[in-house]
Design an enzyme around this catalytic site. Structure first.
Site, PDB file in Angstrom:
ATOM      1  N   CYS A   2       0.849  -1.184   0.000  1.00 44.76           N
ATOM      2  CA  CYS A   2       0.000   0.000   0.000  1.00 44.76           C
ATOM      3  C   CYS A   2       0.887   1.237   0.000  1.00 44.76           C
ATOM      4  O   CYS A   2       2.099   1.159   0.083  1.00 44.76           O
ATOM      5  CB  CYS A   2      -0.898  -0.002   1.225  1.00 44.76           C
ATOM      6  SG  CYS A   2      -1.787  -1.557   1.484  1.00 44.76           S
ATOM      7  N   ARG A  27       1.084   1.542  -5.926  1.00 42.01           N
ATOM      8  CA  ARG A  27       1.376   0.632  -4.817  1.00 42.01           C
ATOM      9  C   ARG A  27       0.119   0.011  -4.221  1.00 42.01           C
ATOM     10  O   ARG A  27       0.203  -0.924  -3.418  1.00 42.01           O
ATOM     11  CB  ARG A  27       2.137   1.377  -3.725  1.00 42.01           C
ATOM     12  CG  ARG A  27       3.512   1.845  -4.129  1.00 42.01           C
ATOM     13  CD  ARG A  27       4.191   2.548  -2.973  1.00 42.01           C
ATOM     14  NE  ARG A  27       4.510   1.620  -1.900  1.00 42.01           N
ATOM     15  CZ  ARG A  27       5.708   1.084  -1.691  1.00 42.01           C
ATOM     16  NH1 ARG A  27       6.699   1.375  -2.499  1.00 42.01           N
ATOM     17  NH2 ARG A  27       5.917   0.276  -0.686  1.00 42.01           N
ATOM     18  N   TRP A  75      -4.010  -1.739  -0.868  1.00 38.11           N
ATOM     19  CA  TRP A  75      -4.074  -3.012  -1.587  1.00 38.11           C
ATOM     20  C   TRP A  75      -4.546  -4.035  -0.564  1.00 38.11           C
ATOM     21  O   TRP A  75      -3.862  -4.300   0.422  1.00 38.11           O
ATOM     22  CB  TRP A  75      -2.710  -3.387  -2.151  1.00 38.11           C
ATOM     23  CG  TRP A  75      -2.716  -4.611  -2.993  1.00 38.11           C
ATOM     24  CD1 TRP A  75      -2.990  -4.694  -4.330  1.00 38.11           C
ATOM     25  CD2 TRP A  75      -2.373  -5.948  -2.572  1.00 38.11           C
ATOM     26  NE1 TRP A  75      -2.866  -5.994  -4.759  1.00 38.11           N
ATOM     27  CE2 TRP A  75      -2.495  -6.788  -3.705  1.00 38.11           C
ATOM     28  CE3 TRP A  75      -2.004  -6.516  -1.354  1.00 38.11           C
ATOM     29  CZ2 TRP A  75      -2.242  -8.153  -3.651  1.00 38.11           C
ATOM     30  CZ3 TRP A  75      -1.756  -7.873  -1.300  1.00 38.11           C
ATOM     31  CH2 TRP A  75      -1.871  -8.668  -2.437  1.00 38.11           C
ATOM     32  N   ASN A 101       1.025  -0.193   6.416  1.00 33.47           N
ATOM     33  CA  ASN A 101       1.401  -1.152   5.378  1.00 33.47           C
ATOM     34  C   ASN A 101       1.969  -2.385   6.062  1.00 33.47           C
ATOM     35  O   ASN A 101       2.742  -2.262   7.017  1.00 33.47           O
ATOM     36  CB  ASN A 101       2.476  -0.577   4.444  1.00 33.47           C
ATOM     37  CG  ASN A 101       1.966   0.552   3.596  1.00 33.47           C
ATOM     38  OD1 ASN A 101       0.772   0.798   3.525  1.00 33.47           O
ATOM     39  ND2 ASN A 101       2.882   1.252   2.930  1.00 33.47           N
ATOM     40  N   GLY A 102       1.625  -3.563   5.568  1.00 29.02           N
ATOM     41  CA  GLY A 102       2.124  -4.798   6.167  1.00 29.02           C
ATOM     42  C   GLY A 102       0.981  -5.659   6.663  1.00 29.02           C
ATOM     43  O   GLY A 102      -0.183  -5.444   6.325  1.00 29.02           O
ATOM     44  N   GLU A 482       9.029 -14.880 -18.763  1.00 21.53           N
ATOM     45  CA  GLU A 482       8.740 -13.467 -18.508  1.00 21.53           C
ATOM     46  C   GLU A 482       7.661 -12.945 -19.455  1.00 21.53           C
ATOM     47  O   GLU A 482       6.774 -12.192 -19.042  1.00 21.53           O
ATOM     48  CB  GLU A 482      10.029 -12.650 -18.644  1.00 21.53           C
ATOM     49  CG  GLU A 482       9.845 -11.144 -18.534  1.00 21.53           C
ATOM     50  CD  GLU A 482       9.245 -10.690 -17.213  1.00 21.53           C
ATOM     51  OE1 GLU A 482       8.818  -9.524 -17.147  1.00 21.53           O
ATOM     52  OE2 GLU A 482       9.193 -11.481 -16.246  1.00 21.53           O
ATOM     53  N   LYS A 486       4.067 -11.339 -18.372  1.00 21.56           N
ATOM     54  CA  LYS A 486       3.603 -10.014 -18.788  1.00 21.56           C
ATOM     55  C   LYS A 486       2.198 -10.088 -19.367  1.00 21.56           C
ATOM     56  O   LYS A 486       1.344  -9.253 -19.078  1.00 21.56           O
ATOM     57  CB  LYS A 486       4.557  -9.416 -19.821  1.00 21.56           C
ATOM     58  CG  LYS A 486       5.817  -8.854 -19.258  1.00 21.56           C
ATOM     59  CD  LYS A 486       5.538  -7.614 -18.439  1.00 21.56           C
ATOM     60  CE  LYS A 486       6.613  -7.419 -17.396  1.00 21.56           C
ATOM     61  NZ  LYS A 486       6.550  -8.339 -16.271  1.00 21.56           N
ATOM     62  N   GLU A 489      -0.352 -10.689 -16.580  1.00 24.70           N
ATOM     63  CA  GLU A 489      -0.495  -9.578 -15.649  1.00 24.70           C
ATOM     64  C   GLU A 489      -1.418  -8.483 -16.175  1.00 24.70           C
ATOM     65  O   GLU A 489      -2.222  -7.927 -15.423  1.00 24.70           O
ATOM     66  CB  GLU A 489       0.884  -8.963 -15.348  1.00 24.70           C
ATOM     67  CG  GLU A 489       1.760  -9.799 -14.432  1.00 24.70           C
ATOM     68  CD  GLU A 489       3.109  -9.165 -14.216  1.00 24.70           C
ATOM     69  OE1 GLU A 489       3.540  -9.083 -13.060  1.00 24.70           O
ATOM     70  OE2 GLU A 489       3.743  -8.733 -15.202  1.00 24.70           O
ATOM     71  N   HIS A 505       6.551 -34.001 -23.948  1.00 24.06           N
ATOM     72  CA  HIS A 505       6.365 -34.732 -22.697  1.00 24.06           C
ATOM     73  C   HIS A 505       5.077 -34.321 -21.983  1.00 24.06           C
ATOM     74  O   HIS A 505       4.967 -34.511 -20.774  1.00 24.06           O
ATOM     75  CB  HIS A 505       7.577 -34.519 -21.780  1.00 24.06           C
ATOM     76  CG  HIS A 505       8.847 -35.080 -22.340  1.00 24.06           C
ATOM     77  ND1 HIS A 505       9.038 -36.419 -22.554  1.00 24.06           N
ATOM     78  CD2 HIS A 505       9.985 -34.464 -22.771  1.00 24.06           C
ATOM     79  CE1 HIS A 505      10.248 -36.618 -23.070  1.00 24.06           C
ATOM     80  NE2 HIS A 505      10.834 -35.447 -23.215  1.00 24.06           N
ATOM     81  N   LYS A 600       2.680  -2.842  -6.974  1.00 18.93           N
ATOM     82  CA  LYS A 600       4.052  -2.744  -7.466  1.00 18.93           C
ATOM     83  C   LYS A 600       5.074  -3.351  -6.509  1.00 18.93           C
ATOM     84  O   LYS A 600       5.864  -4.186  -6.875  1.00 18.93           O
ATOM     85  CB  LYS A 600       4.383  -1.270  -7.714  1.00 18.93           C
ATOM     86  CG  LYS A 600       5.783  -1.020  -8.256  1.00 18.93           C
ATOM     87  CD  LYS A 600       5.933  -1.547  -9.653  1.00 18.93           C
ATOM     88  CE  LYS A 600       7.248  -1.173 -10.279  1.00 18.93           C
ATOM     89  NZ  LYS A 600       7.399  -1.781 -11.608  1.00 18.93           N
TER      90      LYS A 600
END
Length: 605
Positions: A2, A27, A75, A101-102, A482, A486, A489, A505, A600
């Site tokens: 956050c 954030r 968040w 935050n946390g 990656e 992307k 996301e 396989h 983020k």
């Protein structure tokens, strides 16, 4: 994950805090809130709103005067996004306000005890526990009230606290979540990220874990949670406020993709030594004798940083001939790993605050390991905890998904690989070859970016896909990972990455016309084997988009990228796939800079 911003001084605080929240919205952006001191003695006034900062701003009344305040963009962890679950959290008497935050790990236990004492909770959050603990304290000072509350809290926190009976101060504390003080002229600020500060000051103090601070308009002091004074010295932030503007682009992601030629030039600048065909990395704190004693390299990161670490491991193993591998930091510390004194551990984090990575670093340091950091943010927690490291100099990255920082991190690993290799077995000829390849990267990246319109046309076709497969071999596999991440996301299209050699396989069973495959096909010693994988897909009527150094006959479309040295090709092959993800998401109308459910800087476990 956050965002926190606070201010104490002479200015009207609400506009300043709203501006800071807007800069921190990447954030956390499911709800936001603001509290300011009131001209009415003994009370605080607050506004909160589910949604974005603009939703909060619309609710703030025109008359919301005050010169001290704290604000937060959230968040969600405990409790769904809602007005009531938004921060700040007040006690029933509107005297204590807390932003946090946390995660409070023992929140349920503390909540049950408080409820048994008659406390009525307004929200589902863990943070409200902190508010009630502070409000119920009988201590004489706000600092001591906060300290008493922190003594019984288990977990991580970055907090800022206001109290209507102590209107001349804001008290803040840190344990595992960043808290940064901004030192102004007869005004003080606090934030969880320098982005909210640099429009007002570039002089900052970053708190350490277990540290608190009291901010007054004309002064600040720092001390430990046990009360011992610490002598914090302000540092100058190198980034400018303009670095956080969009610069004429429609999104931060597009801006940051376009900045990659300049960003790569920055990470190379001043580090190349042509005389000895090597590079200088002064922050490693690792002399040649120590470097030659390394028997293994273990790279730890999360998400995009983990993928960069996979490429980095290949670069180090290939050039320095040291066994190297990468592992998700979030898994590493829970499997009781063997910590070898001859192993060099490298922690990778864009923010330098990623909790899973930071916790792994702290565990490694406790066991006597040597740890280097590869981070973007100077003075961040991992940079301070590590024995040395490399800054990647990507500049501020505001979009939630990482692009330029990923690229610069891989380039930083290439520099580290050359440095270690030239100390060990990399020849002058090969050192010179790689350095020449590194110098070519900015112009080659620009060449790829200049072909954006062609990639945009391809993206429109793939926007209709329900799922996509990404494949690559050896150096190409982390690129596929990656690129798959992307796309997931920002477009929310399901995507899966697999080694091309593993198709037969199992994953080959998924291939059909409705499942497009993106194949990484570099011109290297595995070219024919990669082409064989394309044959397997085509034989099952699969659609193929190849990223290659020349047109691929079996692919429906090929994005041709410039050729560099084999070792450096993964850096270039990832760039067009950033654009593919971007334009696919854009075609689908996604909120590209703020994808759902993500934030983020991941400072919770």
């Amino acid at each position: 994950m956050c965002g926190i911003v606070g201010y104490i001084g002479k200015r009207d605080v609400a506009p300043l805090l709203l501006e800071g929240l807007a800069r921190l919205e990447y954030r956390g952006y499911d709800s936001a809130g603001i509290v300011v001191n009131s001209p009415k003695a003994g009370a605080l006034k607050m506004v909160k709103a589910k949604g974005r900062v603009r939703d909060l701003e619309a609710r703030v009344p025109k008359r919301f005067a005050g010169t001290t305040g704290i604000a937060h963009t959230r968040w969600a962890t405990h409790g769904a996004p809602s007005d009531v679950n938004s921060h700040p959290h007040l006690d029933p008497e509107n005297k204590v306000a807390v932003v946090h935050n946390g995660i409070v790990d023992n929140a349920a236990e503390l909540r049950a005890k408080l409820e048994a004492d008659g406390v009525v909770f307004a929200s589902e959050t863990d943070t409200e526990v902190i508010t009630h603990l502070i409000a119920r304290s009988q201590a004489d000072s706000l600092e001591e009230k906060v300290r008493e509350a922190l003594k019984v809290i288990e977990g991580t926190y970055g907090i800022a606290v206001m109290h209507a009976d102590f209107t001349d101060r804001i008290v803040v504390a840190r344990n595992g979540s960043p808290v940064i003080l901004g030192i102004g002229e007869k005004e003080m600020l606090v934030a969880s990220d320098v982005a909210a500060l640099i429009a007002h000051t570039r002089q900052v103090v970053t708190l350490n874990d277990g540290e608190m601070a009291t901010l007054k308009a004309d002064d600040f002091r720092t001390y430990t949670t046990s009360g011992t004074t610490t002598n914090a010295t302000p540092e100058t932030v190198e980034w400018e406020a303009a670095s956080y503007d969009m610069g004429g682009h429609d999104t931060y992601m597009h801006k940051e993709i376009s900045e990659q030629p300049d960003a790569v030039d920055r990470v190379l600048r001043g580090r190349i030594d042509d005389r000895f065909s090597t590079v200088h990395l002064g922050g490693l704190n690792l002399d040649p004798r120590e470097a030659r004693g390394i028997r293994r390299v273990k790279i730890l990161g999360c998400g995009t940083s983990y993928h960069a670490g996979l490429i980095g491991a290949g670069l180090i193993e290939g050039m320095a001939r040291i066994p190297a591998d990468a592992e998700p930091a979030s898994e590493f510390r829970y499997r009781n790993p063997v910590v070898d004194p001859d192993t060099l551990y490298i922690a990778v984090s864009q923010s330098g605050e990623t909790y899973d990575v930071l916790a792994a670093v702290q565990e490694l340091k406790r066991k006597g390991a040597r740890v280097l950091g590869v981070v973007n943010v100077v003075g961040s927690a991992i940079a301070r905890e590590a024995d040395g490291g490399v800054y990647v100099h990507a500049g501020p990255e505001v979009c939630v998904v990482s692009t330029k920082c990923f690229t610069n991190t891989v380039v930083a690993f290439a520099l580290l690989a050359v440095h270690l290799g030239r100390i060990r077995d990399l020849s002058v000829t090969d050192g010179k070859r790689i350095i020449e390849g590194l110098r070519k990267l900015p112009a080659q990246i620009q060449e790829i970016l200049d072909g954006e319109e062609d990639i945009k046309k391809l993206a429109a076709e793939f926007a209709e896909a329900k799922s996509m497969m990404f494949i690559g071999r050896v150096r190409g596999y982390p690129v596929a990972l990656e690129a798959s991440l992307k796309l997931k996301e920002i477009s929310y299209i399901h995507a899966e990455a697999y080694p091309a050699s593993e198709l037969k396989h199992g994953p080959l069973a998924l291939i059909e016309p409705s499942l497009p495959t993106v194949a990484i096909v570099p011109d290297d010693d595995l070219l024919e084997k990669n082409r064989a994988a394309l044959e397997e897909i085509k034989a099952r009527s699969g659609r193929i988009l190849a990223v290659a150094h020349r047109e691929q006959e079996k692919a429906d479309h090929t994005i041709v990228v410039p050729k560099n040295e084999d070792e450096l090709d993964p850096i270039l092959m990832g760039i067009p796939l950033q654009l593919l993800a971007y334009h696919t998401a854009l075609a689908m109308g996604r909120d590209i800079d703020k994808p759902r459910n993500l934030a983020k800087s991941v400072t919770v476990e």
